[in-house]
Design an enzyme around this catalytic site. Structure first.
Site, PDB file in Angstrom:
ATOM      1  N   GLU A  66     -54.816 -19.961  11.049  1.00 58.26           N
ATOM      2  CA  GLU A  66     -56.135 -19.510  10.594  1.00 58.26           C
ATOM      3  C   GLU A  66     -57.205 -20.571  10.740  1.00 58.26           C
ATOM      4  O   GLU A  66     -58.345 -20.273  11.107  1.00 58.26           O
ATOM      5  CB  GLU A  66     -56.069 -19.033   9.137  1.00 58.26           C
ATOM      6  CG  GLU A  66     -55.499 -17.625   8.961  1.00 58.26           C
ATOM      7  CD  GLU A  66     -53.994 -17.545   9.117  1.00 58.26           C
ATOM      8  OE1 GLU A  66     -53.342 -18.602   9.169  1.00 58.26           O
ATOM      9  OE2 GLU A  66     -53.464 -16.420   9.186  1.00 58.26           O
ATOM     10  N   HIS A 135     -51.589 -10.965  -1.407  1.00 61.59           N
ATOM     11  CA  HIS A 135     -52.038 -10.050  -0.343  1.00 61.59           C
ATOM     12  C   HIS A 135     -52.943  -8.952  -0.905  1.00 61.59           C
ATOM     13  O   HIS A 135     -53.002  -7.865  -0.334  1.00 61.59           O
ATOM     14  CB  HIS A 135     -50.844  -9.368   0.332  1.00 61.59           C
ATOM     15  CG  HIS A 135     -50.011 -10.246   1.200  1.00 61.59           C
ATOM     16  ND1 HIS A 135     -49.253 -11.275   0.716  1.00 61.59           N
ATOM     17  CD2 HIS A 135     -49.812 -10.254   2.547  1.00 61.59           C
ATOM     18  CE1 HIS A 135     -48.613 -11.869   1.725  1.00 61.59           C
ATOM     19  NE2 HIS A 135     -48.946 -11.266   2.839  1.00 61.59           N
TER      20      HIS A 135
HETATM   21  C1  TPP Z   1     -51.453 -17.727   6.506  1.00 63.68           C
HETATM   22  C2  TPP Z   1     -50.947 -16.379   6.866  1.00 63.68           C
HETATM   23  N1  TPP Z   1     -51.378 -15.811   7.999  1.00 63.68           N
HETATM   24  C3  TPP Z   1     -50.934 -14.586   8.349  1.00 63.68           C
HETATM   25  C4  TPP Z   1     -50.042 -13.925   7.576  1.00 63.68           C
HETATM   26  C5  TPP Z   1     -49.549 -12.542   7.978  1.00 63.68           C
HETATM   27  N2  TPP Z   1     -48.168 -12.647   8.426  1.00 63.68           N
HETATM   28  C6  TPP Z   1     -47.163 -12.388   7.591  1.00 63.68           C
HETATM   29  S1  TPP Z   1     -45.705 -12.676   8.280  1.00 63.68           S
HETATM   30  C7  TPP Z   1     -46.371 -13.150   9.725  1.00 63.68           C
HETATM   31  C8  TPP Z   1     -45.488 -13.549  10.858  1.00 63.68           C
HETATM   32  C9  TPP Z   1     -44.757 -14.805  10.609  1.00 63.68           C
HETATM   33  O1  TPP Z   1     -43.851 -15.029  11.619  1.00 63.68           O
HETATM   34  P1  TPP Z   1     -42.689 -16.073  11.490  1.00 63.68           P
HETATM   35  O2  TPP Z   1     -43.205 -17.329  10.887  1.00 63.68           O
HETATM   36  O3  TPP Z   1     -42.052 -16.180  12.807  1.00 63.68           O
HETATM   37  O4  TPP Z   1     -41.686 -15.432  10.429  1.00 63.68           O
HETATM   38  P2  TPP Z   1     -40.869 -14.046  10.518  1.00 63.68           P
HETATM   39  O5  TPP Z   1     -41.704 -12.996   9.880  1.00 63.68           O
HETATM   40  O6  TPP Z   1     -40.588 -13.785  11.958  1.00 63.68           O
HETATM   41  O7  TPP Z   1     -39.625 -14.251   9.732  1.00 63.68           O
HETATM   42  C10 TPP Z   1     -47.749 -13.072   9.657  1.00 63.68           C
HETATM   43  C11 TPP Z   1     -48.661 -13.382  10.760  1.00 63.68           C
HETATM   44  C12 TPP Z   1     -49.641 -14.541   6.379  1.00 63.68           C
HETATM   45  N3  TPP Z   1     -48.786 -13.936   5.525  1.00 63.68           N
HETATM   46  N4  TPP Z   1     -50.087 -15.769   6.057  1.00 63.68           N
END
Ligand code: TPP
Ligand code: MG
Lengths: 333, 330
Positions: A66, A135
């Site tokens: 972000e 959220h």
């Molecule tokens: C700071 C932030 N940005 C965006 C999100 C929205 N978001 C939730 S999970 C996710 C993906 C994360 O991917 P990863 O770190 O690979 O973990 P996974 O879900 O694959 O286990 C995103 C973009 C968030 N929760 N927090």
């Protein structure tokens, strides 16, 4: 053939149209954010199809970064582009707050007007889906408290579209807060004009005229205010409802004219009541109209707590129609 | 067969213990998904299915007083660290008997008695916090270790980079477990990440980094064992990149149109949990009867937890105002 048939579409589609129109009008407009390109077109599908139409150089999927997203938007804006950055959910602006408050907001001022930041940060917000404390927040007051940022919270699809186009072409940074629950829910769909229906920032909308009390709101709670007005109409109380649409710039003239007439005001928002926008607005009304008010301005807002997970607690956190009705009645005692 | 045969493999008891954890995660996840699909329950759900071996592989090295920090996709970590099944279910269902009285929900499971100290919904934010647990252990001279779990996508956020550097500089007893399931939400890792292996990033901060097949329980057990021993001995942090796959996309209801069908099919065909079960039997580490008994016990435990949670009351409305501060504060 021209048609005057209403075109009822949800807010999600109206926002998509706004970006489509802005990108068509000006090649300096580009979008960036997590997952916004095809095939997903955004986790809420708000940017669906745009990367296919305008290319992935203009609809840019970003890493989960972000601070880098907003920083890149700030830099590109100073360099002459009109970026529209998406922060998926409003709580995540905490991760990039430095870029927003120390940079986007202050750069015009600190540079003595030499460098400007014409960008938009679109973000979805609000409780009601049991997404929990990280959220679900409405944090618009943070931005209102930061001179240099404009703040928009639409309450319906037509306004969302018109306000977003205006925000994209506005010379200043705009935080554009989209009530998450309204995106695709057909109950909030409305007639949305085709084409460039720009609505100026700083112009409130009198949603319903009345003479006994003014309810001032924005975003999703405008609909609750109207429901409260309907209920009270049956009891002989005439409620005027004002949708602010934008918190900065604020259409004080419309608010003060209305409250001068009704002599009673209630401010309603979902955000936490304490130091919420209602505190500011209530204060402004008192400063301007103190001697003429029939009752102190009332506030209806979220409870002064984080947003809880359990359904019953979440419902108790969010202001309900009954709370608005009760607040209005308390002024008429 | 994904599981490595090595002479220095864990003993039978540990192998079976790892299988028990995996099976518990798989069974719990299956129950959540079936109840969600049938509409019996409604909640935001991030399935950990496919990633079971990672949590099992590190958890068997941990003591109850070691700390685990995890993310919204954390059910596997919660169960591996020993968060009790009943309270876990009740929290997911928003009941007063949940780990957090129903106030936190699935994205914020917290159970200090099990050492599951933080579950966060903000990508990457658990990493700096884990350093704080590591620092506390270092300052008080205990040999507690902190394991912090996060995804591949999280390795692109500032908190990861700041946290990794600080942990290395301060030689904190923290093990960084990047559960690389190849996607961050709807974006494949290759489109968001400049390196092929997340473990390469460790070098930039001066700590060891390893990539391990996260679907190979024995390989994961070795990698985690070394890193945890290093941390416990005061030799500093390690980054483990455990390669895996999410079987059910980002969250329940995900259309998964961005995941190649063949890729997902192949990953599910190589399901690491039944593969490990078969390996245990083939190599004589366990008997069919022994594993069946474990599985039956788990099913009964899940049945009991579901019943407990479904019959538990919602939190009382007063709970809205408690726990904001120590005392209710206006
Ligand atoms: C700071 C932030 N940005 C965006 C999100 C929205 N978001 C939730 S999970 C996710 C993906 C994360 O991917 P990863 O770190 O690979 O973990 P996974 O879900 O694959 O286990 C995103 C973009 C968030 N929760 N927090
Ligand atoms: Mg991932």
């Amino acid at each position: 053939m021209t048609t005057t048939e209403p075109r009822i579409i949800p807010m999600g589609l109206a926002l998509n149209e706004a970006m489509d129109i802005a990108m068509g009008l000006d090649e300096k407009v580009f979008l960036l954010g997590e997952d916004i390109a095809e095939p997903s077109g955004g986790v809420y599908k708000i940017t669906k199809g745009l990367s296919t139409k305008y290319g992935t150089h203009r609809v840019r999927k970003t890493p989960i970064s972000e601070a880098a997203i907003i920083g890149a938007a700030v830099g590109a804006a100073i360099a002459g582009y009109k970026p529209v950055a998406e922060i998926m959910i409003m709580d995540f602006i905490a991760v990039c707050l430095d870029q927003i408050t120390n940079h986007a907001a202050k750069i015009r001022y600190m540079s003595g007007g030499q460098t400007t930041v014409p960008m938009v940060i679109r973000t979805s917000a609000g409780a009601g889906r049991q997404f929990g404390a990280q959220h679900s927040e409405m944090l618009e007051a943070w931005a209102v408290h930061t001179p240099g940022l404009k703040v928009v919270v639409p309450s319906n699809p037509a306004d969302a579209k018109g306000l977003l186009i205006s925000s994209i072409f506005d010379p200043d940074p705009v935080l554009f807060v989209e009530p998450m629950l309204m995106y695709w829910d057909p109950q909030y769909a409305c007639d949305v004009p085709v084409g460039d229906n720009r609505i100026p920032l700083g112009k409130a909308n009198i949603v319903r005229e009345g003479k006994d009390v003014t309810v001032i709101s924005y975003g999703k709670q405008v609909h609750d205010a109207v429901k409260a007005a309907d209920i009270l109409a049956g009891e002989g109380v005439s409620v005027e409802v004002i949708d602010l649409r934008t918190l900065v710039p604020l259409d004080e003239a419309t608010v003060l004219a209305s409250v001068s007439k009704t002599k009673r005001a209630v401010v309603v928002h979902e955000a936490v009541t304490r130091c919420g926008f209602g505190a500011e607005l209530s204060s402004r009304i008192h400063e301007e109209l103190f001697g003429t008010l029939a009752a102190p301005v009332a506030r209806v807002g979220g409870q002064n707590t984080p947003v809880p997970y359990a359904k019953n607690l979440e419902t108790a956190f969010v202001p309900q129609v009954a709370d608005i009705v009760a607040a209005i009645k308390s002024l008429n005692k | 067969m994904a599981t490595t045969n090595r002479p220095d493999s864990p003993d039978r008891e540990t192998l079976v213990q790892m299988y028990e954890i995996q099976s518990k995660i798989k069974t719990t996840d299956e129950r959540f998904r079936s109840m969600l699909t049938s509409g019996q329950i409604q909640l935001i759900y991030y399935s950990p299915r496919g990633q079971e071996c990672i949590s099992a592989g590190y958890a068997v090295h941990l003591r109850p007083d070691d700390y685990v920090v995890t993310i919204y996709r954390g059910l596997h970590d919660h169960l591996a660290k020993g968060v009790p099944m009943r309270e876990l279910w009740a929290e997911f269902l928003g009941r007063s008997t949940g780990t957090c009285k129903g106030k936190g929900g699935p994205m914020h499971i917290t159970h200090p008695d099990s050492g599951l100290v933080v579950t966060t919904g903000i990508v990457g934010s658990g990493i700096p916090i884990a350093n704080g647990f590591g620092l506390a252990a270092q300052l008080s001279g205990t040999d507690q270790v902190t394991v912090v779990n996060f995804g591949d996508g999280a390795s692109n956020i500032g908190a990861f980079h700041e946290g990794m550097n600080m942990a290395a500089v301060w030689k904190l007893p923290v093990v960084f477990v990047c559960q690389n399931n190849l996607y961050g939400e709807h974006t494949p890792m290759s489109m968001s990440t400049g390196v092929e292996y997340i473990s390469e990033r460790a070098a930039a901060y001066g700590m060891p980094g390893v990539t391990v097949n996260g679907n190979d329980p024995v390989a994961m057990w070795h990698a985690a064992g070394e890193a945890i021993a290093r941390a416990r001995a005061g030799e500093g942090p390690t980054l483990i990149e455990a390669r895996t796959y999410r079987f059910y996309g980002h969250l329940m209801g995900d259309a998964m149109e961005y995941m190649p069908k063949e890729e997902r099919k192949a990953a599910m065909a190589a399901d690491p949990v039944p593969a490990f079960r078969a390996w245990l039997l083939e190599n004589g580490h366990a008997t069919e009867a022994q594993l069946a008994e474990i599985e039956d016990k788990i099913v009964a435990m899940v049945d009991d937890a579901v019943e407990f949670a479904m019959n538990s009351p919602e939190p009382s409305l007063d709970e809205l105002y408690t726990d904001v501060y120590e005392e209710i504060t206006k």
